[in-house]
Write a protein that holds these residues in place. Structure first.
Motif, PDB file in Angstrom:
ATOM      1  N   PHE A  41       0.794  -1.232   0.000  1.00  0.00           N
ATOM      2  CA  PHE A  41       0.000   0.000   0.000  1.00  0.00           C
ATOM      3  C   PHE A  41       0.814   1.264   0.000  1.00  0.00           C
ATOM      4  CE2 PHE A  41      -3.200  -2.966   1.125  1.00  0.00           C
ATOM      5  CZ  PHE A  41      -4.245  -2.496   0.380  1.00  0.00           C
ATOM      6  N   THR A  42       2.115   1.162   0.130  1.00  0.00           N
ATOM      7  CA  THR A  42       2.838   2.427   0.176  1.00  0.00           C
ATOM      8  C   THR A  42       3.966   2.434  -0.850  1.00  0.00           C
ATOM      9  OG1 THR A  42       4.158   1.661   2.021  1.00  0.00           O
ATOM     10  CG2 THR A  42       2.173   2.875   2.543  1.00  0.00           C
ATOM     11  N   ALA A  84       2.979   1.164  -4.138  1.00  0.00           N
ATOM     12  CA  ALA A  84       1.538   1.062  -4.349  1.00  0.00           C
ATOM     13  C   ALA A  84       1.069   1.729  -5.634  1.00  0.00           C
ATOM     14  CB  ALA A  84       0.795   1.661  -3.151  1.00  0.00           C
ATOM     15  N   HIS A  85       1.854   2.674  -6.144  1.00  0.00           N
ATOM     16  CA  HIS A  85       1.408   3.388  -7.338  1.00  0.00           C
ATOM     17  C   HIS A  85       1.676   2.592  -8.605  1.00  0.00           C
ATOM     18  CE1 HIS A  85       5.596   4.224  -6.748  1.00  0.00           C
ATOM     19  NE2 HIS A  85       5.710   4.650  -7.971  1.00  0.00           N
ATOM     20  N   LEU A 120      -5.475   1.222   7.193  1.00  0.00           N
ATOM     21  CA  LEU A 120      -4.903   2.064   6.142  1.00  0.00           C
ATOM     22  C   LEU A 120      -5.143   3.552   6.333  1.00  0.00           C
ATOM     23  CD1 LEU A 120      -5.864  -0.141   3.060  1.00  0.00           C
ATOM     24  CD2 LEU A 120      -3.613   0.078   4.134  1.00  0.00           C
TER      25      LEU A 120
END
Lengths: 206, 206
Positions: free
Chosen positions: A112-113, A116-117, A171
């Motif tokens: 998610f970090t 994550a993109h 999150l």
């Protein structure tokens, strides 16, 4: 050079290789991040030749998605206690335990970090989530069969309702995530499901 | 050099400066990403001197948190329709509209991907979410006063229950997010709230 003959200390075949490569993939991800994740390093860590990896997974993205899904599958077993309430409680608590452990937090951060993109990570994330849903659906269908939930209850909708408040807290918010979070998610989900609000058939307009 | 006298074309004071600096901050974030975000660039884009920015915000992180919170406050107004169902529907649909617009998607990406691993962004994210919760709480307290919801219903818990399935779909699953998602979140939340499952007082053990 690209021979895939057993080395002096053979790792074994099939399930053993898969398990070793999966574990190496997650270890590389957690320790070095997605950017540095390579099939070469994974193979090295797993003690296999990289052609062994490429024979089973077409690239590092499919390897990662598979490793994550497998990890979740082992870490969050699908319960079958005979009652929907205890099944959902076990499921929700497993999600909480998985993602609040140090290893789980590192995986969550990786998904998610840091990376994550990247579209591949987004795809892996969805793949892992879809896999989780598919595996857990019997919990809901068995409850419908036992008459504990209304016919037509949508398993995916129910399981997303269960998971959503846990992920929101993991999150976004700063709330502690613990068994209370899990149990509260079960209460909300079961109340909605029993009231027929999680059915697949069309809902009355608001 | 650090004089803060009005320039040839003064931007104005107070609210106007705040609005211009907020807008410039989000534009910089969306167009260039968090890494490139600087008070200098923001000031330039807003047409103010950077000391004007530093007089109001201590650093770029507090500026960003404030700009995001203000943006959400304007983009997701707190409804007061006189009934909890239509209030929650308006609220949930605003969240959906905000984050499915091109600008909102860019903001979501900025908050959850590119720079998401930075503690300052995590703090800004929580700050924005807490601000949203605090602003929307009257929706719930008014409903309790009108007798639409059980006394003791926890406003924050209710609003998180409403937001959770929307964020799950925005951030994790590949499901489309639209008004159906919003309306379904309202149904689940209201069913749980009316059944007394979202009260602050302790819940029966599972």
């Amino acid at each position: 050079m690209c021979s895939d003959q057993p080395s002096a200390q053979p790792v074994g075949r099939g399930a053993k290789v898969r398990a070793a490569v999966h574990a190496a993939t997650l270890a590389e991800l957690v320790n070095k991040g997605y950017a540095a994740l390579s099939v070469e390093h994974v193979a090295q860590r797993a003690g296999v030749h990289k052609t062994t990896v490429y024979r089973r997974w077409k690239d590092r993205e499919s390897l990662l998605a598979d490793a994550l899904a497998e990890h979740m599958a082992m870490d969050i077993p699908v319960p079958d206690t005979g009652a929907i309430e205890s099944d959902l409680r076990a499921l929700a608590r497993s999600i909480v335990h998985t993602f609040t452990s140090p290893n789980g937090q590192a995986l969550l951060a990786a998904m998610f970090t840091g990376a994550a993109h990247l579209p591949e990570i987004a795809t892996a994330r969805r793949h892992v989530f879809d896999d989780r849903l598919a595996r857990a659906e019997p919990v809901v269908t068995r409850a419908i069969q036992r008459g504990e939930l209304p016919g037509g209850t949508d398993p995916a909708e129910l399981l997303k309702t269960l998971a959503a408040p846990i992920y929101l807290r993991l999150l976004i918010t700063a709330d502690p995530v613990d068994e209370t979070t899990a149990d509260q998610a079960v209460r909300v989900t079961l109340t909605a499901a029993r009231a027929g609000v999680l059915r697949t058939d069309s809902q009355p307009p608001l």
